[in-house]
Scaffold this active site. Structure first.
Site, PDB file in Angstrom:
ATOM      1  N   LYS A 151       7.947  12.477  73.300  1.00  0.00           N
ATOM      2  CA  LYS A 151       7.999  11.078  72.881  1.00  0.00           C
ATOM      3  C   LYS A 151       6.841  10.263  73.447  1.00  0.00           C
ATOM      4  O   LYS A 151       6.456   9.243  72.874  1.00  0.00           O
ATOM      5  CB  LYS A 151       9.337  10.462  73.294  1.00  0.00           C
ATOM      6  CG  LYS A 151      10.527  11.046  72.556  1.00  0.00           C
ATOM      7  CD  LYS A 151      11.820  10.371  72.969  1.00  0.00           C
ATOM      8  CE  LYS A 151      13.003  10.949  72.213  1.00  0.00           C
ATOM      9  NZ  LYS A 151      14.279  10.301  72.586  1.00  0.00           N
ATOM     10  N   LYS A 207      16.881  20.437  61.326  1.00  0.00           N
ATOM     11  CA  LYS A 207      18.191  19.808  61.324  1.00  0.00           C
ATOM     12  C   LYS A 207      18.133  18.458  60.629  1.00  0.00           C
ATOM     13  O   LYS A 207      17.145  17.744  60.723  1.00  0.00           O
ATOM     14  CB  LYS A 207      18.693  19.589  62.760  1.00  0.00           C
ATOM     15  CG  LYS A 207      19.277  20.797  63.435  1.00  0.00           C
ATOM     16  CD  LYS A 207      20.151  20.429  64.617  1.00  0.00           C
ATOM     17  CE  LYS A 207      19.502  19.443  65.571  1.00  0.00           C
ATOM     18  NZ  LYS A 207      20.402  19.120  66.714  1.00  0.00           N
ATOM     19  N   LYS A 211      18.123  11.534  62.015  1.00  0.00           N
ATOM     20  CA  LYS A 211      17.855  10.123  61.741  1.00  0.00           C
ATOM     21  C   LYS A 211      16.360   9.861  61.600  1.00  0.00           C
ATOM     22  O   LYS A 211      15.949   8.880  60.974  1.00  0.00           O
ATOM     23  CB  LYS A 211      18.409   9.261  62.877  1.00  0.00           C
ATOM     24  CG  LYS A 211      19.914   9.374  63.089  1.00  0.00           C
ATOM     25  CD  LYS A 211      20.332   8.580  64.325  1.00  0.00           C
ATOM     26  CE  LYS A 211      21.807   8.729  64.626  1.00  0.00           C
ATOM     27  NZ  LYS A 211      22.201   7.985  65.839  1.00  0.00           N
TER      28      LYS A 211
END
Length: 324
Positions: free
Chosen positions: A110, A191, A194
């Site tokens: 991140k 997967k 979001k």
């Protein structure tokens, strides 16, 4: 009975993977010693809009109640409404090391390429440890991507106990059963998430026509045979999805669709997914008409959570030498 703690961030819309992989299991297995936490403080590690955070926290609570979490059975609460989370996090930061935090995979991912990274992005695994240890959780259901964070929580608990005396339960990770992963409809190797484009993500908030459209546009493979296999990732994904919402085994589905086309399979999947989600969507619509009841459930949950958290913090303060 084992004490269980699970947390979920109020960021982005819930999707079918969230529901099948975690939330439905929480509802099916809930018990008086199960704690479910909406971790709104974790959502602040990246820039956010205050009004959006408040709204998404309420919306997530509404979906969790609609999915079957019963405040009379389990404890559902919002992290920031139990102040002991942040107090314990600071104390545990004094136990964790910079090297441990800097090695965390998610921090590297991140923070990569960013000129300015929040200090909270580095330290939030310690807050996560506080979330768990505060409730003396025996078990923490996690996905594969959370293994490293749970291991850090265990390390911090063991180090604290060694340094200050037995205070924390060392938590044990538990993992979802095989087949709990729901993959993206446009990227069968990833997967449902979001963070991916909505075209391949079945949102709980989608209406039934949108759900049908997304399923019918799902990627498939060359050829026409409907079977699971490494050479058929798209069709395998669709069969896994149908299995997840109907409970039928893949071999039985392969036999049923022998000789059928992809259009037939997709049409049946769209209908099955909508049937599967219809009760949850309807219950969410009812709860949305009474937001005061949702907030009351959260207040009561926070009160119950605070009783456990306060008792733990009394022990922690004594152990580390703080005055009461």
């Amino acid at each position: 009975m084992a004490r269980v703690l699970s947390g979920i961030q109020p960021t982005g819309d819930l999707h079918l993977g969230n529901y099948v992989g975690a939330i439905r299991r929480w509802a099916d297995q809930q018990a008086p010693d199960h704690f479910f936490c909406i971790v709104d403080l974790h959502a602040m590690t990246v820039p956010h809009e205050p009004d959006e955070l408040r709204a998404s926290t309420r919306e997530l609570a509404t979906w969790l109640l609609a999915a079957g979490l019963d405040p009379a059975t389990c404890t559902l609460f919002v992290q920031s409404q139990v102040r002991e989370h942040t107090e314990l996090s600071w104390i545990l930061q004094c136990v964790a090391s910079y090297g441990e935090l800097h090695r965390m995979t998610q921090f590297k991912e991140k923070g990569e390429g960013r000129h300015s990274v929040s200090a909270a992005l580095l330290t939030y695994p310690v807050l996560q440890a506080a979330d768990i240890l505060l409730y003396q959780a025996d078990e923490v259901p996690i996905g594969a991507d959370q293994r490293q964070h749970l291991e850090l929580s265990r390390t911090i608990a063991e180090r604290f106990n060694h340094r200050f005396g037995d205070t924390f339960t060392v938590p044990t990770p538990t993992f979802p059963t095989a087949g709990a992963r729901v993959m993206d409809l446009q990227h069968a190797d990833r997967k449902m998430s979001k963070s991916l484009p909505e075209a391949g993500t079945l949102l709980l908030s989608d209406d039934e026509r949108t759900t049908e459209r997304k399923v019918k546009r799902a990627v498939t493979d060359s050829g026409t045979e409907i079977r699971a296999g490494e050479d058929k990732p798209g069709v395998t994904n669709l069969l896994d999805l149908l299995s997840a919402v109907t409970g039928e085994e893949i071999p039985a589905l392969e036999r049923r669709y022998e000789g059928a086309g992809y259009g037939t399979l997709k049409g049946d999947i769209a209908e099955a997914v909508n049937d599967f989600l219809r009760p949850v969507r309807a219950r969410r619509a009812e709860l949305a008409q009474d937001p005061a009841a949702v907030e009351q459930a959260l207040r009561e949950g926070a009160e119950r959570a605070r009783e456990v958290a306060a008792a733990t913090m009394d022990e922690v303060r004594d152990a580390v030498g703080l005055l009461r």
